[in-house]
Motif scaffolding. Structure first.
Motif, short mmCIF file in Angstrom:
data_model
loop_
_atom_site.label_atom_id
_atom_site.label_comp_id
_atom_site.label_asym_id
_atom_site.label_seq_id
_atom_site.Cartn_x
_atom_site.Cartn_y
_atom_site.Cartn_z
N ASN A 19 0.80 -1.22 0.00
CA ASN A 19 0.00 0.00 0.00
C ASN A 19 0.83 1.28 0.00
OD1 ASN A 19 -2.66 -1.17 0.16
ND2 ASN A 19 -2.21 -1.69 2.29
N GLU A 20 2.14 1.18 0.21
CA GLU A 20 2.99 2.36 0.40
C GLU A 20 3.10 3.20 -0.88
OE1 GLU A 20 4.86 5.33 1.49
OE2 GLU A 20 4.53 3.86 3.10
N PRO A 21 2.65 4.47 -0.83
CA PRO A 21 2.67 5.30 -2.04
C PRO A 21 4.06 5.86 -2.37
CG PRO A 21 1.69 6.52 -0.22
CD PRO A 21 1.93 5.11 0.28
N ASP A 22 4.93 6.05 -1.39
CA ASP A 22 6.23 6.64 -1.64
C ASP A 22 7.22 5.57 -2.10
OD1 ASP A 22 9.10 7.32 -0.11
OD2 ASP A 22 8.19 8.99 -1.22
N ARG A 26 8.66 2.53 0.10
CA ARG A 26 8.28 1.18 -0.32
C ARG A 26 9.52 0.31 -0.48
NH1 ARG A 26 4.72 2.52 -4.11
NH2 ARG A 26 6.29 2.66 -5.72
N TYR A 79 1.36 -2.23 -6.69
CA TYR A 79 0.89 -0.93 -6.23
C TYR A 79 0.31 -0.14 -7.41
CZ TYR A 79 0.65 3.77 -4.49
OH TYR A 79 0.17 5.03 -4.16
N ASP A 80 1.07 -0.08 -8.51
CA ASP A 80 0.61 0.67 -9.69
C ASP A 80 -0.70 0.11 -10.25
OD1 ASP A 80 2.84 2.31 -9.48
OD2 ASP A 80 3.95 1.28 -11.08
N ALA A 84 -2.54 2.59 -6.68
CA ALA A 84 -2.20 3.96 -7.06
C ALA A 84 -3.42 4.80 -7.43
CB ALA A 84 -1.20 3.97 -8.21
N GLY A 86 -6.21 4.86 -6.09
CA GLY A 86 -7.00 5.21 -4.92
C GLY A 86 -8.28 4.40 -4.80
#
Length: 144
Positions: A19-22, A26, A79-80, A84, A86
């Motif tokens: 889930n980590e956006p950075d 990540r 993630y992507d 990403a 949302g």
């Protein structure tokens, strides 16, 4: 890894990496959680991959990502694809189970952030090295 509190912390970190956006955070999570030569195995690939392999007369191949760079790429791609936008979030589904001193099983769910409906789920069986880092992860995606 027989301490349930350690298993919980491991499970929380494991879910958090997806889930980590950075990207830098990540990558740091991957390097903290995984052994340098750790391997993530998608045991039962998606149907379209199984069909493509079968059309070439190959047995169903497990998919593997090995080592920090490949694991970072795998987590980033997931993630992507899923987080990403949302629209989705991964969450632990229940408490992790300590199966053996260095083997932890955890269930997870991918939820719609809008409706909280479960859109996917799975089970990961994590084998840990002596430092408590993930040596192998066998991931089983639940059929939809």
């Amino acid at each position: 890894m027989s301490n349930p509190l350690d298993a919980k912390r491991l499970a929380d970190g494991f879910v958090a990496q997806w889930n980590e956006p950075d990207p830098a955070a990540r990558s740091a999570l991957v390097r903290r959680l995984w052994a340098r030569d750790g391997v993530h195995v998608l045991v039962d690939p998606p149907q379209e991959m199984r069909e493509a392999a079968a059309s070439l007369a190959f047995p169903v191949p497990p998919l593997e990502a090995r080592g920090h760079d490949a694991l970072d790429a795998r987590v980033t791609r997931a993630y992507d694809m899923f987080i990403a936008s949302g629209d989705h979030v991964f969450e632990a589904a229940g408490e992790p189970s300590v199966l053996l001193p260095n083997v932890v099983a955890l269930r997870w769910t991918m939820l719609s952030t809008r409706t909280r409906e479960a859109l996917g789920s799975g089970l990961d069986v994590l084998s840990l090295d002596d430092d408590g880092r993930i040596r192998t992860d066998h991931q089983f995606i639940a059929p939809s």
